[in-house]
Design an enzyme around this catalytic site. Structure first.
Site, PDB file in Angstrom:
ATOM      1  N   GLY A  86       0.795  -1.231   0.000  1.00 32.41           N
ATOM      2  CA  GLY A  86       0.000   0.000   0.000  1.00 32.41           C
ATOM      3  C   GLY A  86       0.823   1.274   0.000  1.00 32.41           C
ATOM      4  O   GLY A  86       0.269   2.365   0.131  1.00 32.41           O
TER       5      GLY A  86
ATOM      6  N   HIS B 166       7.693   7.561   5.233  1.00 28.96           N
ATOM      7  CA  HIS B 166       6.834   8.328   6.146  1.00 28.96           C
ATOM      8  C   HIS B 166       6.173   7.389   7.138  1.00 28.96           C
ATOM      9  O   HIS B 166       5.845   6.256   6.807  1.00 28.96           O
ATOM     10  CB  HIS B 166       5.794   9.135   5.366  1.00 28.96           C
ATOM     11  CG  HIS B 166       5.036   8.323   4.368  1.00 28.96           C
ATOM     12  ND1 HIS B 166       5.568   7.985   3.136  1.00 28.96           N
ATOM     13  CD2 HIS B 166       3.814   7.757   4.419  1.00 28.96           C
ATOM     14  CE1 HIS B 166       4.695   7.246   2.472  1.00 28.96           C
ATOM     15  NE2 HIS B 166       3.613   7.080   3.226  1.00 28.96           N
TER      16      HIS B 166
END
Ligand code: AMP
Ligand code: ZN
Length: 104
Positions: free
Chosen positions: A90, A97
């Site tokens: 995903g 991050h």
């Protein structure tokens, strides 16, 4: 900075994005498409494509410290921290991050 990286541009100040938190090596800003009432992204200032490319253990620690700071600043007592690594998992933005998500 990697020129075609959206997060590098944000870090560079190209869009005037407000930072929830900033330290020497890390910034945090609100996710543009929040999936929780508080949804902040904690991002290293240097371009690292994903967790798999991060070797710097000090920076790893700084990123987790930043998560705690972001939780404090945004008033989160309980929160989830998520790192997607790889397209199949995903990951959509290939600048590392850490998602910080929670309800106030
Ligand atoms: P991931 O799927 O883990 O790569 O997460 C990428 C995240 O970045 C998604 O939650 C997006 O909503 C978010 N995002 C993409 N572009 C921006 C942007 N310009 N500013 C803030 N967040 C963004
Ligand atoms: Zn980048």
């Amino acid at each position: 900075m990697t020129e075609d990286c959206i997060f590098c541009k944000i870090i560079n100040g190209d869009f005037g994005t407000e930072f929830v938190y900033e330290s020497e090596n890390v910034v945090a800003f609100n996710d543009i498409n929040p999936k929780a009432p508080v949804h902040v992204l904690v991002v290293p200032k240097i371009h690292v494509a994903s967790l798999n490319e991060l070797e710097d253990k000090e920076l790893m620690g700084e990123l987790l410290c930043a998560v705690k700071q972001v939780a404090k600043i945004t008033g989160l007592k309980a929160y989830k921290t998520l790192i997607n690594t790889g397209k199949e998992a995903g990951q959509e933005v290939f600048h590392l991050h850490l998602h910080v998500m929670g309800n106030k």
